[in-house]
Write a protein that holds these residues in place. Structure first.
Motif, mmCIF file in Angstrom:
data_model
loop_
_atom_site.group_PDB
_atom_site.id
_atom_site.type_symbol
_atom_site.label_atom_id
_atom_site.label_comp_id
_atom_site.label_asym_id
_atom_site.label_seq_id
_atom_site.Cartn_x
_atom_site.Cartn_y
_atom_site.Cartn_z
ATOM 1 N N LEU A 1 2.052 -10.111 -1.041
ATOM 2 C CA LEU A 1 1.474 -8.891 -0.477
ATOM 3 C C LEU A 1 2.165 -8.692 0.851
ATOM 4 O O LEU A 1 1.964 -9.460 1.785
ATOM 5 N N VAL B 1 -0.290 0.140 -4.473
ATOM 6 C CA VAL B 1 -1.680 0.566 -4.611
ATOM 7 C C VAL B 1 -1.780 1.968 -4.030
ATOM 8 O O VAL B 1 -1.413 2.189 -2.874
ATOM 9 N N THR B 2 -2.262 2.922 -4.828
ATOM 10 C CA THR B 2 -2.289 4.305 -4.370
ATOM 11 C C THR B 2 -3.365 5.098 -5.092
ATOM 12 O O THR B 2 -3.738 4.764 -6.219
ATOM 13 N N SER C 1 -7.720 -6.106 3.320
ATOM 14 C CA SER C 1 -8.619 -5.872 2.189
ATOM 15 C C SER C 1 -8.489 -6.970 1.141
ATOM 16 O O SER C 1 -9.484 -7.405 0.556
ATOM 17 N N ALA C 2 -7.263 -7.427 0.884
ATOM 18 C CA ALA C 2 -7.044 -8.482 -0.104
ATOM 19 C C ALA C 2 -7.675 -9.798 0.338
ATOM 20 O O ALA C 2 -8.280 -10.509 -0.470
ATOM 21 N N LEU D 1 -6.965 -2.377 -5.664
ATOM 22 C CA LEU D 1 -6.160 -3.505 -5.210
ATOM 23 C C LEU D 1 -6.191 -4.675 -6.184
ATOM 24 O O LEU D 1 -5.157 -5.285 -6.471
ATOM 25 N N GLY E 1 0.822 -1.198 0.000
ATOM 26 C CA GLY E 1 0.000 0.000 0.000
ATOM 27 C C GLY E 1 0.859 1.253 0.000
ATOM 28 O O GLY E 1 2.069 1.209 0.236
ATOM 29 N N ARG E 2 0.219 2.378 -0.239
ATOM 30 C CA ARG E 2 0.941 3.650 -0.340
ATOM 31 C C ARG E 2 1.584 4.056 0.978
ATOM 32 O O ARG E 2 2.688 4.602 1.002
ATOM 33 N N THR F 1 -3.924 -3.222 3.519
ATOM 34 C CA THR F 1 -3.826 -3.838 2.193
ATOM 35 C C THR F 1 -4.052 -5.336 2.282
ATOM 36 O O THR F 1 -4.829 -5.905 1.510
#
Length: 196
Positions: free
Chosen positions: A134, A94-95, A143-144, A116, A62-63, A140
């Motif tokens: 990941l 991911v951003t 969520s995945a 994502l 993630g960002r 992140t």
């Protein structure tokens, strides 16, 4: 076949950082205890780390995590992906918006602004015959898993209670896990699950 592996260190009470984590203190107060295993001389810790780095065909983050690893106190020539191994697979971030500058220009960065699932797809294309890992952060990975994008969950359970910080799991979909392996070491318990 390329697998999607969520791989993260977590405290006994479910946090992937200590309280106060941010760009200037990526692991938060007490959070460095989560990664003691990655710098350990324990042969099993070394094996787990080496195998994890070697299987990484591409890495998604993630960002917020990108901002930490690319920040002034982040990765360098001695400590990077895979701790002291400093692996250099392609990285997919991911951003909502790509950064204006990148400090770690010697790494292969791709910034995905469309979500994502698109980031995981981009990483899968880059991974070749290896796995997509990941690495976090917690939001992140959570969520995945909730979105059904993860095949394997690899947790490095650190023997610490942080009391607060960034939780790995928040309100998400229920997922069944099938335990594949448990490796206790002097600094962590490494648990691998298939996500079904």
């Amino acid at each position: 076949m390329t697998r999607i592996i969520a791989d993260i260190s977590v405290s006994v009470d479910g946090f992937v950082t200590g309280p106060g984590a941010g760009p200037d203190d990526g692991l938060g107060a007490g959070g460095e205890a989560l990664h003691t295993w990655a710098f350990s001389d324990d042969p099993e810790d070394r094996r787990v780390l080496s195998e994890g780095t070697a299987r990484s065909g591409a890495v998604v983050m993630g960002r917020r995590l990108f901002d930490v690893v690319d920040g002034p106190g982040g990765w360098d020539n001695e400590v990077g992906y895979g701790a002291a191994e400093v692996g250099k697979p392609p990285f997919v971030v991911v951003t909502a918006s790509p950064p204006k500058t990148i400090r770690l220009t010697d790494l292969d960065w791709t910034f995905v602004t469309t979500g994502l699932s698109d980031a995981v797809a981009a990483a899968r294309e880059r991974a070749g015959d290896l796995d997509v890992v990941l690495m976090g952060g917690g939001a992140t990975i959570g969520s995945a898993i909730a979105a059904g994008l993860v095949d394997v969950l690899s947790l490095h359970l650190a023997p610490v209670v942080l009391g607060a910080g960034t939780p790995l799991f928040t309100n998400g979909a229920t997922r069944t896990l099938v335990q594949r392996s448990v490796t206790p070491t002097s600094t962590a318990t490494h648990v691998v699950y298939d996500v079904v």
